[in-house]
Motif scaffolding. Structure first.
Motif, mmCIF file in Angstrom:
data_model
loop_
_atom_site.group_PDB
_atom_site.id
_atom_site.type_symbol
_atom_site.label_atom_id
_atom_site.label_comp_id
_atom_site.label_asym_id
_atom_site.label_seq_id
_atom_site.Cartn_x
_atom_site.Cartn_y
_atom_site.Cartn_z
ATOM 1 N N SER A 240 -8.813 1.677 -0.895
ATOM 2 C CA SER A 240 -8.346 2.260 0.589
ATOM 3 C C SER A 240 -6.537 1.505 0.912
ATOM 4 N N PHE A 241 -6.398 0.519 0.162
ATOM 5 C CA PHE A 241 -5.090 -0.034 0.362
ATOM 6 C C PHE A 241 -5.365 -0.856 -0.560
ATOM 7 N N SER A 242 -3.697 -1.071 -0.949
ATOM 8 C CA SER A 242 -3.290 -2.002 -2.954
ATOM 9 C C SER A 242 -2.145 -2.712 -2.402
ATOM 10 N N GLU A 243 -3.123 -4.248 -2.917
ATOM 11 C CA GLU A 243 -1.962 -5.237 -3.144
ATOM 12 C C GLU A 243 -0.628 -5.439 -3.665
ATOM 13 N N ASN A 244 -0.662 -4.172 -5.101
ATOM 14 C CA ASN A 244 0.219 -4.246 -5.683
ATOM 15 C C ASN A 244 1.297 -4.058 -4.966
ATOM 16 N N CYS A 245 2.402 -5.115 -5.732
ATOM 17 C CA CYS A 245 4.301 -4.680 -4.568
ATOM 18 C C CYS A 245 4.831 -5.329 -5.596
ATOM 19 N N LEU A 246 5.837 -5.518 -5.503
ATOM 20 C CA LEU A 246 7.396 -6.197 -6.180
ATOM 21 C C LEU A 246 7.730 -6.484 -5.050
ATOM 22 N N TRP A 247 8.449 -7.508 -5.499
ATOM 23 C CA TRP A 247 10.094 -8.568 -4.258
ATOM 24 C C TRP A 247 11.371 -8.241 -5.116
ATOM 25 N N LEU A 248 12.379 -7.794 -4.400
ATOM 26 C CA LEU A 248 13.384 -7.849 -4.865
ATOM 27 C C LEU A 248 14.619 -8.665 -3.068
ATOM 28 N N ASP A 249 14.859 -9.926 -3.429
ATOM 29 C CA ASP A 249 15.510 -10.752 -2.421
ATOM 30 C C ASP A 249 14.416 -10.822 -1.479
ATOM 31 N N GLY A 250 13.420 -11.229 -1.809
ATOM 32 C CA GLY A 250 12.271 -11.272 -0.213
ATOM 33 C C GLY A 250 11.498 -10.429 -0.055
ATOM 34 N N ARG A 251 12.488 -9.119 -0.477
ATOM 35 C CA ARG A 251 12.297 -7.853 0.542
ATOM 36 C C ARG A 251 10.727 -6.980 -0.236
ATOM 37 N N LEU A 252 9.942 -6.220 0.308
ATOM 38 C CA LEU A 252 8.383 -5.979 -0.731
ATOM 39 C C LEU A 252 8.813 -4.298 -0.937
ATOM 40 N N TYR A 253 8.437 -4.315 -2.071
ATOM 41 C CA TYR A 253 8.294 -2.656 -1.994
ATOM 42 C C TYR A 253 6.664 -2.871 -3.180
ATOM 43 N N PRO A 254 5.985 -2.244 -1.974
ATOM 44 C CA PRO A 254 4.774 -1.120 -2.735
ATOM 45 C C PRO A 254 4.608 -0.698 -3.891
ATOM 46 N N VAL A 255 3.702 -0.826 -4.633
ATOM 47 C CA VAL A 255 2.862 -0.088 -5.984
ATOM 48 C C VAL A 255 2.343 0.452 -6.085
ATOM 49 N N SER A 256 2.332 1.235 -7.189
ATOM 50 C CA SER A 256 0.728 2.452 -6.690
ATOM 51 C C SER A 256 -0.159 1.607 -8.130
ATOM 52 N N GLY A 257 -0.893 2.280 -7.962
ATOM 53 C CA GLY A 257 -2.326 1.780 -8.965
ATOM 54 C C GLY A 257 -1.765 1.447 -9.828
ATOM 55 N N VAL A 258 -2.227 0.340 -11.257
ATOM 56 C CA VAL A 258 -1.643 0.116 -11.965
ATOM 57 C C VAL A 258 -3.269 0.264 -13.331
ATOM 58 N N HIS A 259 -2.429 0.436 -14.969
ATOM 59 C CA HIS A 259 -3.366 0.337 -15.413
ATOM 60 C C HIS A 259 -3.305 -0.606 -16.887
#
Length: 338
Positions: A240-259
């Motif tokens: 239902s939800f994903s923990e995948n993300c990246l941060w730039l200068d502390g700001r969070l950007y969600p990322v989709s599913g990964v392989h």
């Protein structure tokens, strides 16, 4: 902040801006897969928790973890020196978690392991959103490291997901924060701030599948003058939800599913990691590995955490492309029965 488990015995699920005040798992209405209500003993046996603190710099890489597997308390710490290829490791396994302490508050509390003059301690403080790692080993190794999510401001990933038909997991993760402190070991003495070291942190707990597996990738560092963090996972925390993300200068950007594409029989060969949305296209080249294996019939684990360099590109939404040219980081391959 509210506790994770609500008055009706069910967890709040989703991605949160504010962490829960308590992961109050004892209030969870745990049922069997067929709906039979289970008691306190089953909740104790099924609930598992772990916390991890990682260090990254060009001169020194390290990791320390504690895990509560109900029947077993587990801890490890390692230090790796890229210039020499030297690796220092210590492992601890304590039946029934004797000598271990685990707080269920991800913002305020202590998780630690004490055994025969050895101490692994992870302390979280709500004031300043600080995380501290303290290690004292009987061979003279000492680590005292810390970071703050408040200065400069940082947006942690806080997520709770359903698992199977009678479980859930809460995870709180941070990557891409600067770290300070001291390390004293057979590898030498290091000032983490002078090394321009970065840190990452993982606090996870819940009722996971009795047998589960996952892959994970993480990096923390500076690229083009910006603080960069990456957290990618496959196998847990994606229902239902994903923990995948990246941060730039502390700001969070969600990322989709990964392989994750790699050879489990030869994990030190290169890995390929790609996301479905095209934000992540990476090649990971391992430089070393920390391997933990437990086979105690009821409890079993085959855990590989590899440290090495990332090459490729990140394409955060609304941002310019971020090239990676040998940034140090981690990948993980884990199977566990608990």
């Amino acid at each position: 902040m509210q506790p994770l488990i609500q008055a009706n015995g069910q967890p709040r699920l989703g991605v949160f801006d504010v962490p829960p005040a308590q992961v109050n798992y004892r209030d969870y209405d745990l049922r069997s897969p067929m709906g039979r209500r289970l008691g306190a003993l089953a909740r104790w046996r099924r609930f598992h928790q772990f916390q991890y603190f990682g260090l990254i710099s060009d001169q020194l890489i390290g990791g320390c973890a504690l895990a509560n597997l109900s029947l077993l308390g587990v801890g490890f710490v390692y230090l790796f020196q890229p210039a020499t290829g030297r690796l220092l490791e210590r492992r601890f396994k304590l039946p029934l978690g004797l000598g271990c302490e685990f707080s269920q508050n991800p913002q305020q509390g202590v998780c630690q392991l004490r055994w025969r003059g050895n101490l692994l301690r992870l302390e979280n403080q709500a004031v300043g959103a600080e995380k501290h790692l303290r290690v004292e080993l009987d061979d003279g190794t000492q680590i005292d490291a810390s970071f703050s999510e408040a200065q400069p401001p940082f947006q942690p990933m806080c997520i709770a997901t359903p698992i199977a038909n009678n479980g859930w997991a809460y995870a709180q993760k941070v990557a891409g924060v600067t770290c300070s402190g001291q390390v004293r070991s057979a590898l030498g003495n290091f000032d983490l701030q002078a090394l321009q070291a970065f840190a990452h942190h993982d606090w996870t707990a819940g009722f996971l599948r009795p047998q589960t597996c996952w892959n994970w990738a993480c990096l923390s560092g500076a690229v083009g003058g910006r603080r960069l963090g990456l957290n990618l996972s496959c196998g847990v925390n994606e229902t239902s939800f994903s923990e995948n993300c990246l941060w730039l200068d502390g700001r969070l950007y969600p990322v989709s599913g990964v392989h994750f594409q790699f050879d489990r029989r030869q994990p030190l060969q290169p890995w390929q990691i790609r996301s479905q949305d095209g934000q992540v296209e990476l090649r990971f080249e391992p430089a070393g590995m920390h391997h933990e294996r437990v086979n105690a019939l009821i409890v079993a684990s085959d855990f590989r955490q590899l440290f090495g360099r990332f090459h490729g590109v990140l394409r955060p939404a609304g941002e310019t492309v971020v090239p990676l040219q040998g940034q140090w980081g981690f990948v993980e391959d884990q199977y566990v029965k608990w």
